[in-house]
Enzyme design. Structure first.
Site, PDB file in Angstrom:
ATOM      1  N   GLU A   1       1.038  -1.406  -0.231  1.00 48.97           N
ATOM      2  CA  GLU A   1       0.263  -0.248   0.212  1.00 48.97           C
ATOM      3  C   GLU A   1       1.052   1.196  -0.064  1.00 48.97           C
ATOM      4  O   GLU A   1       0.893   2.069  -0.356  1.00 48.97           O
ATOM      5  CB  GLU A   1      -0.739  -0.434   1.149  1.00 48.97           C
TER       6      GLU A   1
ATOM      7  N   HIS B   1     -10.492  -5.110   8.389  1.00 46.54           N
ATOM      8  CA  HIS B   1     -12.052  -5.208   7.346  1.00 46.54           C
ATOM      9  C   HIS B   1     -12.503  -3.923   7.595  1.00 46.54           C
ATOM     10  O   HIS B   1     -14.014  -4.550   6.505  1.00 46.54           O
ATOM     11  CB  HIS B   1     -12.106  -6.584   5.575  1.00 46.54           C
TER      12      HIS B   1
END
Lengths: 338, 114
Positions: A74, A143
């Site tokens: 990321e 998540h």
């Protein structure tokens, strides 16, 4: 599992009903078509079309130079966006899940948010960071995070979160066309819900909220998936003779102080509802803005109904963590009885 | 779990999991689903018998049952294909699609006396 959306590739901006998946897909298609500098990239966004199918069909349509897969890194994804932006591109990177933004915080905070400032305006960062966010889909750890307060706290970033498909379309067009970096938080729990409303050009300025239900007794302030939840709570309240206004904040930075104040003037009572933990969440910021700007209009202290100060729980515990109808109604009752 | 992505969806094959205690095989007692049936995640899938006990295996995801890889009475080794699903591509790969049921409530409001 209830309704399942048809594949987003079939999304048609002129159709009258879309899921948020399809609306965001259509917005990306519009943006890629209108500006050759726009690039879409991230983990699995190309060949696979995204883990939520949001980028489905875009690589086939615009090619793998403009819609491409990145390594699972990321920090590298956002760093790439910074370099591309400095060279005239308009990057729309996706970080696959909220919790995986943490490894990229260095790039987001230290580069994306302040490069414009650091370069004295020579290097604007027209980056829109798409971040599937919040909980409600029984996903594993990392998540289901709510990062709006974290990013709203960083000078240089704008933050928004849509609550329905048509607004997701408008907010994404607006975010990507803006020359400032925007963190665009997509409420995963609302990806699949279809709602009517043609996909149209943005009609409100950046930073504007909207009243999605009018009422006179109290205002529920929410964003993302909590807007839909608050609308249902307002239906319960209506059964009891209490008229709740629901304000969809939309932009979490800048916050629409004028819109917030106008609603408080009508109702005199405010309940902020968010999924994020209580402490130092945006509910505190909203409460501060309300008391600064509408103190004399308030009939009761601002209430906050939020997640708890714990790590986001595993799937089966979500209903205990997320603000449920009773918690919101109790907070409303507290404002009514004050 | 193996996955083959297709244009409209994906097939996933679920292999007989390690049932613990060093067991290396199991007998299919009874299938609780049929090919072509749409099933939800955690719905009971199959009843297996090991040398220790009979166990019910829940489905690892929602989707349509494409193929059952063993007949009732057949003995399967751990790691052998058990069932293949077609999973909906549009549902995404992580998490579940929330239900749209109306929430319930117990709290009743008393309107303000104006």
């Amino acid at each position: 599992m209830t309704e399942l959306a048809t594949t987003p590739a079939s999304a048609d901006a002129t159709a009258s009903e879309h899921s948020m998946q399809q609306a965001i897909n259509a917005a990306l298609r519009t943006l890629l078509a209108e500006d050759p500098a726009t690039l879409v990239f991230g983990e699995d966004v190309g060949r696979l079309g995204g883990v939520f199918r949001v980028t489905d069909g875009l690589q086939a349509e615009f090619g793998d130079q403009r819609v491409f897969d990145t390594p699972l890194a990321e920090s590298g994804i956002v760093g790439l966006a910074v370099g591309l932006a400095m060279n005239g591109w308009r990057p729309v990177p996706e970080l696959q899940f909220d919790g995986f933004a943490y490894p990229a915080v260095d790039q987001i905070v230290n580069q994306v948010a302040r490069m414009h400032y650091r370069s004295r305006g020579a290097a604007p960062m027209p980056i829109t960071l798409r971040l599937p966010s919040f909980g409600g889909i029984q996903a594993p750890e990392h998540h289901g995070e709510s990062l709006e307060a974290l990013f709203a706290h960083v000078p240089g970033l704008k933050v928004c979160s849509p609550s329905d498909p048509a607004d997701a379309y408008r907010l994404l067009l607006q975010s990507v066309r803006a020359d400032d970096p925007v963190v665009y938080l997509e409420p995963k729990a609302r990806y699949w819900n279809r709602s009517p409303g043609a996909l149209t050009e943005p009609d409100l300025p950046i930073g504007a909220s909207r009243v999605v239900r009018e009422g006179r007794h109290a205002t529920l302030v929410a964003w993302g998936a909590m807007v839909h939840h608050c609308l249902r709570v307002a239906e319960f309240a209506a059964e009891d003779g209490v008229e709740l206004e629901v304000l969809d904040l939309r932009w979490l930075k800048p916050i629409d102080t004028a819109g917030l104040t106008a609603s408080v003037r009508r109702t005199g009572r405010v309940v902020v509802v968010h999924e994020a933990p209580l402490t130092a969440g945006l509910g505190g910021e909203i409460a501060a803005l309300v008391q600064e700007h509408a103190f004399r209009d308030l009939r009761a202290p601002v209430q906050r109904v939020t997640g708890f100060d714990v790590p986001y729980p595993a799937g089966p515990l979500e209903p205990q963590y997320l603000p449920n109808a009773d918690r919101v109604l109790l907070a409303v009752q507290r404002t009514l009885e004050f | 779990m193996s996955e083959t992505a297709g244009p409209g969806g994906a097939e996933r094959t679920f292999a007989l999991p390690d049932l613990g205690e060093g067991l290396v095989e199991a007998t299919v007692l009874e299938w609780l689903v049929r090919a072509g049936e749409h099933i939800e995640r955690n719905q009971p899938l199959v009843e297996l018998e090991t040398s220790k006990s009979a166990v019910e295996i829940p489905s690892p995801h929602s989707g349509t049952v494409a193929r059952l890889h063993a007949a009732e009475g057949e003995v399967l080794a751990v790691g052998a294909a058990l069932v293949t699903f077609e999973v909906e591509a549009s549902a995404g790969i992580v998490g579940t699609v929330p239900t749209e049921e109306r929430p319930t409530r117990r709290v009743r409001l008393r309107p303000p006396s104006e």
